[in-house]
Write a protein that holds these residues in place. Structure first.
Motif, PDB file in Angstrom:
ATOM      1  N   ILE A 132      52.145 -16.748   3.937  1.00  0.00           N
ATOM      2  CA  ILE A 132      51.458 -17.107   2.697  1.00  0.00           C
ATOM      3  C   ILE A 132      52.190 -18.218   1.950  1.00  0.00           C
ATOM      4  O   ILE A 132      51.574 -19.035   1.256  1.00  0.00           O
ATOM      5  CB  ILE A 132      51.284 -15.869   1.777  1.00  0.00           C
ATOM      6  N   PHE A 133      53.512 -18.289   2.074  1.00  0.00           N
ATOM      7  CA  PHE A 133      54.285 -19.245   1.275  1.00  0.00           C
ATOM      8  C   PHE A 133      53.885 -20.686   1.557  1.00  0.00           C
ATOM      9  O   PHE A 133      53.895 -21.521   0.658  1.00  0.00           O
ATOM     10  CB  PHE A 133      55.784 -19.047   1.518  1.00  0.00           C
ATOM     11  N   SER A 134      53.527 -21.000   2.785  1.00  0.00           N
ATOM     12  CA  SER A 134      53.144 -22.371   3.131  1.00  0.00           C
ATOM     13  C   SER A 134      51.736 -22.727   2.666  1.00  0.00           C
ATOM     14  O   SER A 134      51.317 -23.885   2.791  1.00  0.00           O
ATOM     15  CB  SER A 134      53.251 -22.577   4.642  1.00  0.00           C
ATOM     16  N   ARG A 135      50.996 -21.765   2.128  1.00  0.00           N
ATOM     17  CA  ARG A 135      49.620 -22.003   1.699  1.00  0.00           C
ATOM     18  C   ARG A 135      49.467 -22.077   0.180  1.00  0.00           C
ATOM     19  O   ARG A 135      48.466 -22.578  -0.319  1.00  0.00           O
ATOM     20  CB  ARG A 135      48.709 -20.891   2.252  1.00  0.00           C
ATOM     21  N   ILE A 136      50.420 -21.552  -0.558  1.00  0.00           N
ATOM     22  CA  ILE A 136      50.276 -21.409  -2.007  1.00  0.00           C
ATOM     23  C   ILE A 136      49.958 -22.739  -2.682  1.00  0.00           C
ATOM     24  O   ILE A 136      49.084 -22.823  -3.563  1.00  0.00           O
ATOM     25  CB  ILE A 136      51.541 -20.775  -2.617  1.00  0.00           C
ATOM     26  N   ALA A 137      50.642 -23.797  -2.287  1.00  0.00           N
ATOM     27  CA  ALA A 137      50.488 -25.089  -2.960  1.00  0.00           C
ATOM     28  C   ALA A 137      49.102 -25.696  -2.775  1.00  0.00           C
ATOM     29  O   ALA A 137      48.715 -26.597  -3.536  1.00  0.00           O
ATOM     30  CB  ALA A 137      51.558 -26.067  -2.456  1.00  0.00           C
ATOM     31  N   ILE A 138      48.346 -25.229  -1.813  1.00  0.00           N
ATOM     32  CA  ILE A 138      47.000 -25.761  -1.588  1.00  0.00           C
ATOM     33  C   ILE A 138      46.065 -25.397  -2.734  1.00  0.00           C
ATOM     34  O   ILE A 138      45.163 -26.162  -3.090  1.00  0.00           O
ATOM     35  CB  ILE A 138      46.420 -25.243  -0.256  1.00  0.00           C
ATOM     36  N   PHE A 139      46.303 -24.258  -3.352  1.00  0.00           N
ATOM     37  CA  PHE A 139      45.330 -23.701  -4.301  1.00  0.00           C
ATOM     38  C   PHE A 139      45.480 -24.279  -5.706  1.00  0.00           C
ATOM     39  O   PHE A 139      46.578 -24.622  -6.150  1.00  0.00           O
ATOM     40  CB  PHE A 139      45.465 -22.176  -4.353  1.00  0.00           C
ATOM     41  N   ASP A 140      44.335 -24.326  -6.404  1.00  0.00           N
ATOM     42  CA  ASP A 140      44.347 -24.707  -7.823  1.00  0.00           C
ATOM     43  C   ASP A 140      44.884 -23.569  -8.682  1.00  0.00           C
ATOM     44  O   ASP A 140      45.566 -23.809  -9.679  1.00  0.00           O
ATOM     45  CB  ASP A 140      42.926 -25.066  -8.281  1.00  0.00           C
ATOM     46  N   ARG A 141      44.557 -22.343  -8.304  1.00  0.00           N
ATOM     47  CA  ARG A 141      45.057 -21.144  -8.982  1.00  0.00           C
ATOM     48  C   ARG A 141      45.423 -20.135  -7.909  1.00  0.00           C
ATOM     49  O   ARG A 141      44.631 -19.889  -6.994  1.00  0.00           O
ATOM     50  CB  ARG A 141      43.983 -20.545  -9.918  1.00  0.00           C
ATOM     51  N   PHE A 142      46.634 -19.569  -8.021  1.00  0.00           N
ATOM     52  CA  PHE A 142      47.085 -18.621  -7.013  1.00  0.00           C
ATOM     53  C   PHE A 142      47.600 -17.362  -7.708  1.00  0.00           C
ATOM     54  O   PHE A 142      48.488 -17.426  -8.555  1.00  0.00           O
ATOM     55  CB  PHE A 142      48.193 -19.212  -6.140  1.00  0.00           C
ATOM     56  N   PHE A 143      47.036 -16.203  -7.311  1.00  0.00           N
ATOM     57  CA  PHE A 143      47.295 -14.933  -7.981  1.00  0.00           C
ATOM     58  C   PHE A 143      48.069 -13.975  -7.087  1.00  0.00           C
ATOM     59  O   PHE A 143      47.872 -13.939  -5.862  1.00  0.00           O
ATOM     60  CB  PHE A 143      45.976 -14.269  -8.387  1.00  0.00           C
ATOM     61  N   VAL A 144      48.919 -13.161  -7.723  1.00  0.00           N
ATOM     62  CA  VAL A 144      49.653 -12.100  -7.036  1.00  0.00           C
ATOM     63  C   VAL A 144      49.467 -10.792  -7.797  1.00  0.00           C
ATOM     64  O   VAL A 144      49.223 -10.800  -9.001  1.00  0.00           O
ATOM     65  CB  VAL A 144      51.156 -12.433  -6.923  1.00  0.00           C
ATOM     66  N   PHE A 145      49.594  -9.665  -7.080  1.00  0.00           N
ATOM     67  CA  PHE A 145      49.399  -8.378  -7.751  1.00  0.00           C
ATOM     68  C   PHE A 145      50.688  -7.585  -7.902  1.00  0.00           C
ATOM     69  O   PHE A 145      50.697  -6.546  -8.562  1.00  0.00           O
ATOM     70  CB  PHE A 145      48.307  -7.571  -7.071  1.00  0.00           C
ATOM     71  N   ASP A 146      51.765  -8.066  -7.303  1.00  0.00           N
ATOM     72  CA  ASP A 146      53.060  -7.413  -7.453  1.00  0.00           C
ATOM     73  C   ASP A 146      53.835  -8.135  -8.551  1.00  0.00           C
ATOM     74  O   ASP A 146      54.096  -9.344  -8.429  1.00  0.00           O
ATOM     75  CB  ASP A 146      53.829  -7.475  -6.134  1.00  0.00           C
ATOM     76  N   PRO A 147      54.211  -7.452  -9.632  1.00  0.00           N
ATOM     77  CA  PRO A 147      54.932  -8.117 -10.723  1.00  0.00           C
ATOM     78  C   PRO A 147      56.166  -8.884 -10.269  1.00  0.00           C
ATOM     79  O   PRO A 147      56.510  -9.918 -10.846  1.00  0.00           O
ATOM     80  CB  PRO A 147      55.301  -6.956 -11.655  1.00  0.00           C
ATOM     81  N   VAL A 148      56.826  -8.403  -9.224  1.00  0.00           N
ATOM     82  CA  VAL A 148      58.024  -9.087  -8.718  1.00  0.00           C
ATOM     83  C   VAL A 148      57.697 -10.509  -8.272  1.00  0.00           C
ATOM     84  O   VAL A 148      58.494 -11.435  -8.455  1.00  0.00           O
ATOM     85  CB  VAL A 148      58.637  -8.283  -7.550  1.00  0.00           C
ATOM     86  N   ASP A 149      56.514 -10.713  -7.713  1.00  0.00           N
ATOM     87  CA  ASP A 149      56.150 -12.017  -7.160  1.00  0.00           C
ATOM     88  C   ASP A 149      55.848 -13.061  -8.234  1.00  0.00           C
ATOM     89  O   ASP A 149      55.749 -14.255  -7.927  1.00  0.00           O
ATOM     90  CB  ASP A 149      54.960 -11.874  -6.214  1.00  0.00           C
ATOM     91  N   LEU A 150      55.714 -12.643  -9.485  1.00  0.00           N
ATOM     92  CA  LEU A 150      55.504 -13.607 -10.567  1.00  0.00           C
ATOM     93  C   LEU A 150      56.733 -14.467 -10.815  1.00  0.00           C
ATOM     94  O   LEU A 150      56.660 -15.475 -11.530  1.00  0.00           O
ATOM     95  CB  LEU A 150      55.108 -12.884 -11.857  1.00  0.00           C
ATOM     96  N   ALA A 151      57.855 -14.087 -10.238  1.00  0.00           N
ATOM     97  CA  ALA A 151      59.061 -14.909 -10.360  1.00  0.00           C
ATOM     98  C   ALA A 151      58.904 -16.234  -9.611  1.00  0.00           C
ATOM     99  O   ALA A 151      59.630 -17.192  -9.883  1.00  0.00           O
ATOM    100  CB  ALA A 151      60.276 -14.145  -9.825  1.00  0.00           C
ATOM    101  N   LEU A 152      57.965 -16.297  -8.673  1.00  0.00           N
ATOM    102  CA  LEU A 152      57.727 -17.527  -7.932  1.00  0.00           C
ATOM    103  C   LEU A 152      56.902 -18.481  -8.794  1.00  0.00           C
ATOM    104  O   LEU A 152      55.811 -18.121  -9.252  1.00  0.00           O
ATOM    105  CB  LEU A 152      56.978 -17.228  -6.635  1.00  0.00           C
ATOM    106  N   PRO A 153      57.398 -19.702  -9.066  1.00  0.00           N
ATOM    107  CA  PRO A 153      56.652 -20.650  -9.910  1.00  0.00           C
ATOM    108  C   PRO A 153      55.246 -20.911  -9.371  1.00  0.00           C
ATOM    109  O   PRO A 153      55.026 -20.991  -8.164  1.00  0.00           O
ATOM    110  CB  PRO A 153      57.512 -21.923  -9.836  1.00  0.00           C
TER     111      PRO A 153
END
Length: 353
Positions: A132-153
Motif C-alpha cells: 500500500i505504501f507505494s500507492r498512497i501518493a497517487i490518491f487525492d485523499r487517502f484514509f486509514v482506520f487505525d489511529p496509529v497510521d495517522l502518524a504517516l503524513p
C-alpha cells in the motif's frame, strides 16, 4: 443525500470481492443516486495473444537470458482486463479504491487521469500489507482506520460504516431465522483464536443462552481443532455473504468481536452494532475512546470475564445513541465525508495516548 437524476455522478469503484462486499457497496452507491462502474474483474488465466509474442518470449529467455519478459506480458494482460471495465468512461466524478494494495498501481493511475477526485481507503493496518505504501501518493485523499497510521503524513481518519440504504431483501417483520443471543461470524485468524475459544467455552452446557458462532476456514485440520477445543462453534467452508451476515445480525441481541492484534481499527461488527441497535461484546479496549461508547451497550472482555458478567450485560437495557452520532457512521454520511461533499459529519479517530 439522494441525487436528482440529472445530477447523477459517476463513481469508479475498486473494492474487495470478499463476501460480496464490492456488490454491497455498489448497491449502496446506486441507491444514493450514483452511477457506479465496478472495475473488479474475474481474472482469466494468462495466454499468449499471438504466436509472435510466444516466440518473442522464447527468444528473450533463451538468447537474451531475460526471464522477466513473461511477467511483463502477464501484467499487460491483467491491465487490459481492468482497462476494459472503464474504457467507455471519458470522465468520472469520483473514484473509490478500498484496499488499494489489491489493485495495480498502473490501473489506479489511469483511473485518476479520468477522475475529478480519487480516494483510497485502507481498512487494514498499513504495515500488514506493505504494498500500500507505494500507492498512497497517487490518491487525492487517502484514509486509514487505525489511529496509529495517522502518524504517516498525508493520511486522513476514517472508520468502517454500517449500511443504512436498502439494507437487505428481507424486512424485519419477515425474518424467519432463529433468534440469537450472541452472534459471531469471522474467518480463522490465529492471533485471536485463543480469545474466541475462551469466551465461547463460557457457554458450554448453558442452554439458556442461544449462541451462533461461525468460523470460516478451508482447512480440515482447523475444523477438527475447533470441534475439539470449542464444540459450540460451527464452521463453514464457503463463507457467508455480507448480506446474509446482516440478516443474522438483525436477528441477534448482541454481536461478539475479537481483535486480531494486528491493527487497532474498528471492525464492521462494531459499526453494525451501532446501526442495528445491537449490543457489542469485544476484546478491543480502545473502543471506549469512541464517541458512541456506552458501557450498557458495549462489554469489553478479557480473560477474567465470567459467565455471570456476560448475562448481566445481556439483561441490562440498552442506552439510546445520540442520533447525530449514529448518523455519522452510516454509509450515507461516510460517502459524503470521503468525497468531501457538503453537509457531511467528519469522522475522526481517537488520539493515541
Amino acid at each position: 443525500m439522494l441525487l436528482q437524476q440529472n445530477e447523477k455522478k459517476i463513481v469508479i469503484l475498486g473494492a474487495p470481492k470478499n463476501f460480496g462486499l464490492n456488490s454491497v457497496i455498489s448497491d449502496q452507491l446506486g441507491v444514493l443516486g450514483f452511477e457506479v462502474v465496478d472495475i473488479n474483474i474475474e481474472e482469466k488465466p494468462f495466454y499468449y495473444k499471438s504466436l509472435v509474442l510466444r516466440l518473442k518470449n522464447l527468444y528473450r529467455k533463451l538468447i537474451l537470458k531475460d526471464y522477466q519478459y513473461k511477467d511483463v506480458l502477464r501484467k499487460r494482460f491483467l491491465d487490459e482486463q481492468y482497462e476494459g471495465k472503464f474504457a467507455h468512461i471519458q470522465q468520472a466524478d469520483y473514484a473509490l479504491f478500498i484496499r488499494p494494495d489489491l489493485f495495480p498501481k498502473s490501473i489506479i493511475a489511469k483511473v485518476k487521469n479520468i477522475t475529478r477526485l480519487t480516494v483510497g481507503y485502507q481498512w487494514d493496518g498499513l504495515n500488514r500489507y506493505p504494498d500500500i505504501f507505494s500507492r498512497i501518493a497517487i490518491f487525492d485523499r487517502f484514509f486509514v482506520f487505525d489511529p496509529v497510521d495517522l502518524a504517516l503524513p498525508g493520511t486522513l481518519p476514517l472508520t468502517n460504516f454500517y449500511l443504512d440504504q436498502q439494507i437487505t431483501k428481507q424486512e424485519d417483520n419477515n425474518l424467519t431465522g432463529k433468534s440469537t443471543d450472541i452472534l459471531f461470524i469471522g474467518t480463522y485468524i490465529k492471533e485471536r483464536i485463543p480469545d474466541i475459544y475462551q469466551f465461547f467455552n463460557l457457554f458450554k452446557n448453558k442452554e439458556e443462552v442461544e449462541i451462533n458462532a461461525i468460523i470460516n476456514t478451508h482447512s480440515q485440520e482447523l475444523v477438527e481443532e475447533i470441534q475439539e477445543r470449542c464444540p459450540i462453534i460451527t464452521t463453514t467452508y464457503d463463507g457467508i455473504t455480507y448480506l446474509e451476515n446482516i440478516d443474522l445480525v438483525r436477528q441477534s441481541k448482541a454481536l461478539a468481536d475479537f481483535s486480531n492484534y494486528l491493527h487497532d481499527g474498528l471492525s464492521f461488527r462494531a459499526l453494525e452494532a451501532i446501526g442495528f441497535n445491537k449490543k457489542l461484546i469485544t476484546t478491543q479496549k480502545s473502543i471506549q475512546k469512541y464517541d458512541f461508547y456506552q458501557p450498557d451497550n458495549i462489554l469489553i472482555i478479557d480473560p477474567t470475564t465470567d459467565y455471570n458478567q456476560v448475562i448481566t450485560f445481556l439483561n441490562t437495557p440498552m442506552r439510546e445513541i445520540d442520533p447525530l452520532i449514529k448518523r455519522k457512521y452510516s454509509f450515507s454520511n461516510w460517502i459524503k465525508y470521503v468525497f468531501d461533499q457538503e453537509e457531511h459529519i467528519p469522522i475522526n479517530l481517537p488520539a493515541q495516548s
